[in-house]
Structures are given as structure tokens and as C-alpha cells.
Design a protein around this motif. Sequence first.
Motif, short mmCIF file in Angstrom:
data_model
loop_
_atom_site.label_atom_id
_atom_site.label_comp_id
_atom_site.label_asym_id
_atom_site.label_seq_id
_atom_site.Cartn_x
_atom_site.Cartn_y
_atom_site.Cartn_z
N ASP A 94 0.82 -1.21 0.00
CA ASP A 94 0.00 0.00 0.00
C ASP A 94 0.86 1.26 0.00
OD1 ASP A 94 -2.21 -1.63 0.04
OD2 ASP A 94 -2.69 -1.29 2.17
N TYR A 95 1.95 1.24 0.76
CA TYR A 95 2.80 2.42 0.84
C TYR A 95 3.46 2.71 -0.50
CZ TYR A 95 5.92 5.90 2.84
OH TYR A 95 6.57 7.09 3.11
N ALA A 96 3.95 1.67 -1.15
CA ALA A 96 4.61 1.86 -2.45
C ALA A 96 3.62 2.36 -3.50
CB ALA A 96 5.24 0.54 -2.90
N GLU A 97 2.42 1.80 -3.48
CA GLU A 97 1.42 2.23 -4.46
C GLU A 97 1.00 3.67 -4.22
OE1 GLU A 97 -1.58 -0.77 -4.13
OE2 GLU A 97 -0.47 -2.23 -5.37
N ALA A 98 0.87 4.06 -2.95
CA ALA A 98 0.51 5.44 -2.62
C ALA A 98 1.62 6.41 -3.01
CB ALA A 98 0.20 5.57 -1.14
N ALA A 99 2.86 5.94 -2.92
CA ALA A 99 4.01 6.78 -3.29
C ALA A 99 4.26 6.76 -4.80
CB ALA A 99 5.25 6.30 -2.55
N ASN A 100 3.50 5.98 -5.52
CA ASN A 100 3.62 5.87 -6.97
C ASN A 100 5.02 5.44 -7.41
OD1 ASN A 100 2.50 6.00 -9.57
ND2 ASN A 100 3.24 8.09 -9.89
N VAL A 101 5.54 4.42 -6.71
CA VAL A 101 6.83 3.84 -7.08
C VAL A 101 6.63 2.38 -7.50
CG1 VAL A 101 8.14 5.37 -5.56
CG2 VAL A 101 7.34 3.14 -4.69
N LYS A 102 7.66 1.81 -8.10
CA LYS A 102 7.55 0.44 -8.63
C LYS A 102 7.72 -0.62 -7.56
CE LYS A 102 9.38 1.91 -13.12
NZ LYS A 102 10.51 1.75 -14.08
N GLY A 103 8.40 -0.28 -6.46
CA GLY A 103 8.66 -1.27 -5.42
C GLY A 103 9.77 -0.82 -4.51
N TYR A 104 10.66 -1.76 -4.15
CA TYR A 104 11.67 -1.48 -3.13
C TYR A 104 13.05 -1.96 -3.55
CZ TYR A 104 7.73 -0.48 -0.07
OH TYR A 104 6.60 0.08 0.47
N ILE A 105 14.05 -1.32 -2.94
CA ILE A 105 15.44 -1.78 -3.02
C ILE A 105 15.92 -2.01 -1.60
CG2 ILE A 105 16.34 0.60 -3.06
CD1 ILE A 105 18.67 -0.47 -4.78
#
Length: 262
Positions: A16-27
Motif C-alpha cells: 500500500d505504501y509503495a502504491e501510494a508513493a507511486n513507485v515500482k517497489g523497493y530496493i
Amino acid sequence: MQTEKIIEKIVTWLRDYAEAANVKGYIIGVSGGVDSGVVSTLCAMTGLKLLAVEMPIRQPHDQVSRALEHLEFLKNKFPNVETKSIDLNEPFEALYKTFDVHDEDFPGEKLAFANTRSRLRMLTLYYYGQINGLLVCGTGNKVEDFGVGFFTKYGDGGVDVSPIADLYKTEVYELARNLDLPESIKNAIPTDGLWDQERTDEQQIGATYPELEKIQKEWGKKSESDYSGRNLEVFKIFQRMNRAAQHKIQPIPVCDIPEDWR
């Protein structure tokens, strides 16, 4: 401990956090330890892109082998995972020469340069995170982040999200068992990986994580007079480190200027 519920909550929170931040995912940086092993797996379980990075700097062979084993584990289990090994020895040695490090000349120099390893890794994660549209995911647990401050400011403490910062180390090990991580990761002895001669967390702190957790859970409820023997020793360790780490634990202070002065 309701391990499966906790896992589901963290995975959903990360997604949810990544989608709200409009990013592809995590590193995430993978060290070969249980914290990065658990967190990288939780990130992978979101189904979003995960770039798992191993960044050796004068690392002992066992740490490197565990990190590489975990990268293979992630790649084989999750199609959304990409892995990368970035050898940071050359830039680290260049910094070592540039800073003209002489451990014997200044008592704090050895620790300062150990922390430089962590900050170099942070710089690397943010570079690759930015060019790939990814957030940097932290791996600090509750004792490290909010108890004794056992992390490097703007090093491994420089992250965008901290999914296990409300979990004690023993709880992280429970998650590792539930996630069926490689045995080498589940049984890894905690170490920060910042020294030429490997030093475990227990050796550096002077107490085990279960001992520290006991004090942290009672922090503010009991005082020094309530303890004796080994518990008193650990209380004093926790108290000393907690006080010294407030500049890391608390938000950056801002000097407020009165409105009528503007």
C-alpha cells in the motif's frame, strides 16, 4: 505471537505504501543476516519489483556466502525479484586514502570510518533506487532503532520505510522460521558487518538481544533499583546506550522562530 498475521500485515503495508508513493517497489541491502533476510522476503511477497543488493566491503567470507545464498533463494522463489552484487571495496579504499585514516591518531577515527561503510552502502542504495523508481527499505528492528540505537545515522538508518522497526529481534527470528528462509540466514549470529575483524552485536553491546528486550519492555516502568545481578548490568548498558542515541532516535530538531520575529 501471531506470526502469519504479522507477515500479512507487513506485506500489505509495504504494498500500500509503495502504491501510494507511486513507485515500482523497493530496493534493499542484503547482508546475510536475519533482519535483511526477513525484510527482503516480505518485500518480495508484495509482488512489486524488488532489487536486492549485496554490497561487500572487506566482508568475511561467511557473510558474503550467506548474502549470495539468500539472493539465490529470492530469485528462485519470486519472479519479481532482481539481484545485484556491487563490490564497494574500491571506492571504500579510495575514501580510506582520501580521508588519510590513522586509527592510532584519534580515538574516534576507527568507529567513524566503520560507519563510513554503512553510509557508502546507503549512497549506493539511493542511487540505484532512484534510477529504478524504488524506495529504500530499512531492516532495523525495535531494539536497534528505538532501544540502544545500534545503527549508523544516515547509514543503515537512512531509509524510506522501516517495516520491522516495531518487532523485537527474537520476533524477527520467529518470522524467519515461518518464512522458511535458508538455514544459514535463520541461524546467523547478529553482526553489523562494519569491522575488518568480525565483531558480533553481543560483543559490541555487551548484552544479548533477549536481555536487551527484557529491559526495553520494562523501560519507564522500572528503575535501576528494581534490578540486581546480570539484569542490573544490562539495565545500565541499555540506559547508557539509549541516552547516547537520542540524537539518532528522536526526529531532527528544528529551531522554531517566533512568528512576530518574521
